[in-house]
Design a protein around this motif. Sequence first.
Motif, PDB file in Angstrom:
ATOM      1  N   LEU A  84     -10.113   1.087  -8.967  1.00  0.00           N
ATOM      2  CA  LEU A  84      -8.975   0.827  -8.095  1.00  0.00           C
ATOM      3  C   LEU A  84      -8.517  -0.618  -8.193  1.00  0.00           C
ATOM      4  O   LEU A  84      -7.316  -0.899  -8.336  1.00  0.00           O
ATOM      5  CB  LEU A  84      -9.358   1.176  -6.651  1.00  0.00           C
ATOM      6  N   SER A  85      -9.459  -1.552  -8.151  1.00  0.00           N
ATOM      7  CA  SER A  85      -9.096  -2.970  -8.208  1.00  0.00           C
ATOM      8  C   SER A  85      -8.543  -3.345  -9.585  1.00  0.00           C
ATOM      9  O   SER A  85      -7.653  -4.187  -9.697  1.00  0.00           O
ATOM     10  CB  SER A  85     -10.294  -3.859  -7.852  1.00  0.00           C
ATOM     11  N   ALA A  86      -9.045  -2.681 -10.645  1.00  0.00           N
ATOM     12  CA  ALA A  86      -8.537  -2.956 -11.998  1.00  0.00           C
ATOM     13  C   ALA A  86      -7.095  -2.478 -12.140  1.00  0.00           C
ATOM     14  O   ALA A  86      -6.244  -3.189 -12.686  1.00  0.00           O
ATOM     15  CB  ALA A  86      -9.428  -2.295 -13.045  1.00  0.00           C
ATOM     16  N   VAL A  87      -6.808  -1.270 -11.630  1.00  0.00           N
ATOM     17  CA  VAL A  87      -5.432  -0.766 -11.665  1.00  0.00           C
ATOM     18  C   VAL A  87      -4.524  -1.710 -10.895  1.00  0.00           C
ATOM     19  O   VAL A  87      -3.432  -2.081 -11.354  1.00  0.00           O
ATOM     20  CB  VAL A  87      -5.327   0.669 -11.088  1.00  0.00           C
ATOM     21  N   GLN A  88      -4.984  -2.139  -9.718  1.00  0.00           N
ATOM     22  CA  GLN A  88      -4.167  -3.024  -8.886  1.00  0.00           C
ATOM     23  C   GLN A  88      -3.910  -4.359  -9.579  1.00  0.00           C
ATOM     24  O   GLN A  88      -2.801  -4.906  -9.516  1.00  0.00           O
ATOM     25  CB  GLN A  88      -4.836  -3.255  -7.526  1.00  0.00           C
ATOM     26  N   LYS A  89      -4.922  -4.849 -10.296  1.00  0.00           N
ATOM     27  CA  LYS A  89      -4.764  -6.124 -11.016  1.00  0.00           C
ATOM     28  C   LYS A  89      -3.673  -6.010 -12.088  1.00  0.00           C
ATOM     29  O   LYS A  89      -2.848  -6.913 -12.247  1.00  0.00           O
ATOM     30  CB  LYS A  89      -6.098  -6.536 -11.651  1.00  0.00           C
ATOM     31  N   VAL A  90      -3.659  -4.889 -12.804  1.00  0.00           N
ATOM     32  CA  VAL A  90      -2.626  -4.679 -13.828  1.00  0.00           C
ATOM     33  C   VAL A  90      -1.258  -4.478 -13.173  1.00  0.00           C
ATOM     34  O   VAL A  90      -0.250  -5.037 -13.632  1.00  0.00           O
ATOM     35  CB  VAL A  90      -2.984  -3.486 -14.742  1.00  0.00           C
ATOM     36  N   PHE A  94       2.609  -6.218 -13.586  1.00  0.00           N
ATOM     37  CA  PHE A  94       3.890  -5.514 -13.727  1.00  0.00           C
ATOM     38  C   PHE A  94       4.849  -5.923 -12.615  1.00  0.00           C
ATOM     39  O   PHE A  94       6.065  -5.993 -12.828  1.00  0.00           O
ATOM     40  CB  PHE A  94       3.690  -3.993 -13.706  1.00  0.00           C
ATOM     41  N   ASN A  95       4.320  -6.194 -11.428  1.00  0.00           N
ATOM     42  CA  ASN A  95       5.163  -6.550 -10.285  1.00  0.00           C
ATOM     43  C   ASN A  95       5.826  -7.918 -10.425  1.00  0.00           C
ATOM     44  O   ASN A  95       6.774  -8.233  -9.701  1.00  0.00           O
ATOM     45  CB  ASN A  95       4.355  -6.490  -8.981  1.00  0.00           C
TER      46      ASN A  95
END
Length: 319
Positions: A84-90, A94-95
Amino acid sequence: MMSVANGVAAASAKEPMFSFGVIADVQYADIPDGRSFLGVPRYYRHSISVLQRAVNRWNKHGNIKFSINFGDIIDGYCPKDKSLSAVQKVLDEFNVFDGPTYHMFGNHCLYNLPRSKLVSLLKMPTHSDRAYYDFSPCPEFRIVVLDAYDFSCLGWPHDHPVTAAATKLLDEKNPNTDKNSPDGLVGVDRRFVKFNGAVGEEQLSWLNDVLQDASTLHQNVIICSHLPMDPGASSPAALMWNYDEVMAIVHRYNCVKACFAGHDHKGGHSVDSHGVHHRTLEAALECPPGTSAFGHVEVYPDRLLLVGSDRMANTEIHF
């Protein structure tokens, strides 16, 4: 002669109607570098730097309307308590991009998190847990994003009917104990491995409706999928299970000009028997430090121009 020359100049627009960024297979993980099962080096931590350079380039360009991420946002080797934290970091990277990013599932996404969680995290513009959708950046064009794992052994609960049906198909098509191995399979039959998937019946029907509508509206269509759909643009083992069914629908109409995909990290380009271009994008994951693989697509009334970075080849598509 002058009128002919002027006519050609008018038909071939100088400025794109719109442009969009592309990147595939970031597969970020906070782990040491490794290798693929074929021995190709993979740079798990560096891949996020490739994305940062992509976003920076897109923002500096000033005319990139949106970006498309072709799946595999993080890697299967990512520790599951960090998924979850890895997806959020990527996603945080993108943001930083000035426009919206459109995402799709890859197999590595589904190794980490269930489908329903990913639809929400990736803010897919759908009305349910489905992960396929379309949008029109301008009246003359439509972008179609497929869910290549709609029918697959990945991402659905173990007791889900899709899991059972996909497992049955794989057992029939692949006699290997390790269903990720194409050993002994010949030609395009090598695609029947667990890390691939298919477009389900409901999605096939939806795709037909979308293409029919696009034809009525005289729109050109670009299809985006994690899995490639033409043997000329991909290794056989990276193809969508039912690419032939999808392309049979595409070939009913004349509106689809190009199919872009990720998954097969080395990239590829082909033109099929109906004149549709297939462009598989080179992976961000396999860029040695200091190098990049990303690009942007300039969309004109009569052509597409993929402008790549150093490890992503430029490609011109005329129609």
